[in-house]
Design an enzyme around this catalytic site. Structure first.
Site, short mmCIF file in Angstrom:
data_model
loop_
_atom_site.label_atom_id
_atom_site.label_comp_id
_atom_site.label_asym_id
_atom_site.label_seq_id
_atom_site.Cartn_x
_atom_site.Cartn_y
_atom_site.Cartn_z
N SER A 1 -8.39 33.74 -16.30
CA SER A 1 -8.80 33.75 -17.71
C SER A 1 -10.32 33.77 -17.91
CB SER A 1 -8.19 32.55 -18.46
OG SER A 1 -6.78 32.58 -18.40
N ALA B 1 -8.54 37.52 -11.01
CA ALA B 1 -7.36 36.70 -11.24
C ALA B 1 -6.67 37.03 -12.57
CB ALA B 1 -7.73 35.22 -11.19
N HIS B 2 -5.52 36.40 -12.78
CA HIS B 2 -4.71 36.66 -13.97
C HIS B 2 -5.48 36.36 -15.26
CE1 HIS B 2 -3.99 32.38 -12.99
NE2 HIS B 2 -3.97 32.22 -14.30
N ASN B 3 -5.24 37.20 -16.25
CA ASN B 3 -5.77 37.04 -17.62
C ASN B 3 -7.27 37.30 -17.74
OD1 ASN B 3 -3.15 36.22 -18.31
ND2 ASN B 3 -3.66 34.05 -18.09
#
Length: 328
Positions: free
Chosen positions: A257, A237-239
Site C-alpha cells: 500500500s 507489494a500488494h496495493n
C-alpha cells in the site's frame, strides 16, 4: 485460494465457515470489497465504526460485514442490520481472513482453456493487442489484457486479472499479479492468508527487468504509471500505486500500500515500510531504509532515511564532537 474477485455464492452455502455465527437470512455474495470501495453483495470488514464508515455502508445493500464487537450498540447499527448481515467479532480482519481463505473449497473450478502458442500457454480469455510479442516459455492467465506493441519475455508469468498497456516490456522470469503476502494469526498461531484478487494495471510504456515481482492488489489493483522503468529483482507489494516516469533500480522493494509519486528515482537496494507516501520528484539514495512518508522534491538517504541536508548537519556535528574529544 480464490483467484478472481468474481464469484457467486449463496451465504447459506458457506455459512458453516462462520463458526456458528447467528445468521438470520440468506444473501448472494459475488465479490470482496473495502470501505474505500464498498460494493453491494460483497464481503468486507470494518475495524471500527464511525459516522463516516456508517454512511459508506448505507450506500450499499446485502453485504456480509464483519464488525468489531465493541460497536454492537453504535448509533445507527439497527439500520445496518436491515441492509446487511453483520458478524460481530473481536477481530474483524482476522474473521474476514478466516472466512475468505476458506472460500476456495466452495469455488467452482475454472474451466477456461489454455492454448499452447509458440511455446507459451495463453488463456483463451486473454485479450492480446496488435503486434504483441510473447516469447516461448511464458504464461498468460485468465482475464489478461495486453496492449499493442508490448513484449513479454521468456519465463514471464502474467497472472489472472492483469492489464498491461501499450508498448510495455516485461523482462525475463518476471511475475505480474502473483498472490500478495497478507494474513492474520489467530490465538492458536494459525495463519490465515487473505486472497488477493485485485490484479495489476501497468500503464503504457512501463518496462520491467528480469525477476521482478509486481503483486496483485487485495481488492483494487496494484498500479504502475506510464513510462516508469523498473530494474531487475525489484519487488512491488500488494496495493502499491507507483506514479509516472519513475526509475526504480535493482533490488529495491516497496511495502504494501505504498504511494509513490511521479518522477521519483529509487536507488539500488532501497526498501520502504508499508503504508507510506513518497512525494513527486523525490530521490531515494542507495540502500536507504524509508520508514516514514517523504515530502516532494527531497533527497533522502541512510537508515532510517532522512533529508540529505539533515544528514549532513548531523555528520558535521558528529565530526566536531569527535574532534573536540580527541583534542582533550
Amino acid at each position: 485460494m480464490l483467484t478472481k474477485n468474481k464469484f457467486n455464492f449463496k451465504l447459506s452455502e458457506v455459512v458453516a465457515l462462520l463458526d456458528n455465527a447467528n445468521v438470520d437470512r440468506d444473501l448472494s455474495l459475488n465479490c470482496l470489497a473495502t470501505l474505500n470501495s464498498p460494493k453491494s453483495n460483497g464481503i468486507l470488514f470494518v475495524k471500527g465504526l464511525s459516522d463516516e464508515n456508517l454512511a459508506k455502508l448505507e450506500t450499499i445493500n446485502d453485504s456480509l460485514v464483519f464488525i468489531n464487537s465493541k460497536d454492537v450498540d453504535f448509533p445507527g447499527i439497527e439500520r445496518l442490520k436491515e441492509k446487511h448481515v453483520l458478524i460481530f467479532t473481536p477481530d474483524p480482519r482476522l474473521s474476514f481472513a478466516k472466512f475468505t481463505s476458506k472460500l476456495s473449497d466452495f469455488a467452482a473450478d475454472d474451466t477456461t482453456a489454455y492454448n499452447l502458442v509458440n511455446g507459451s500457454y495463453i488463456s483463451a480469455s486473454a485479450v492480446i493487442g496488435e503486434n504483441v510479442v510473447i516469447e516461448p516459455g511464458s504464461f498468460i492467465g485468465h482475464d489478461v489484457k495486453i496492449g499493442k506493441g508490448s513484449r513479454i519475455s521468456s519465463g514471464a508469468r502474467i497472472s489472472n486479472n492483469v492489464t498491461i498497456g501499450n508498448n510495455c516490456y516485461i523482462g525475463y522470469n518476471t511475475v505480474v499479479g502473483g498472490q500478495g503476502f497478507g494474513g492474520e494469526r489467530d490465538e492458536d498461531n494459525v495463519i490465515y492468508m487473505i486472497p488477493h484478487l485485485g490484479g495489476v494495471v501497468l500503464d503504457d510504456y512501463v518496462q520491467t527487468g528480469a525477476f521482478v515481482t509486481i503483486v496483485a492488489g487485495t481488492i483494487d489493483p496494484t498500479f504502475v504509471g506510464k513510462h516508469t522503468k523498473i530494474d531487475d529483482h525489484v519487488h512491488v507489494a500488494h496495493n502499491c500505486q507507483v506514479g509516472e516516469s519513475c526509475f526504480v533500480t535493482a533490488c529495491a522493494q516497496f511495502g504494501g500500500s505504498d504511494r509513490i509519486g511521479h518522477r521519483v528515482w529509487v536507488g539500488p537496494n532501497a526498501s520502504f515500510m508499508q503504508n507510506i507516501s513518497i512525494g513527486d520528484n523525490t530521490t531515494v539514495g542507495l540502500g536507504a531504509v524509508v520508514t516514514k512518508s517523504v515530502e516532494a522534491d527531497l533527497v533522502v538517504l541512510g537508515n532510517p532515511a532522512e533529508d540529505i541536508r539533515s544528514a549532513f548537519k548531523k555528520k558535521k556535528l558528529l565530526e566536531k564532537i569527535l574532534k573536540d574529544y580527541e583534542e582533550k
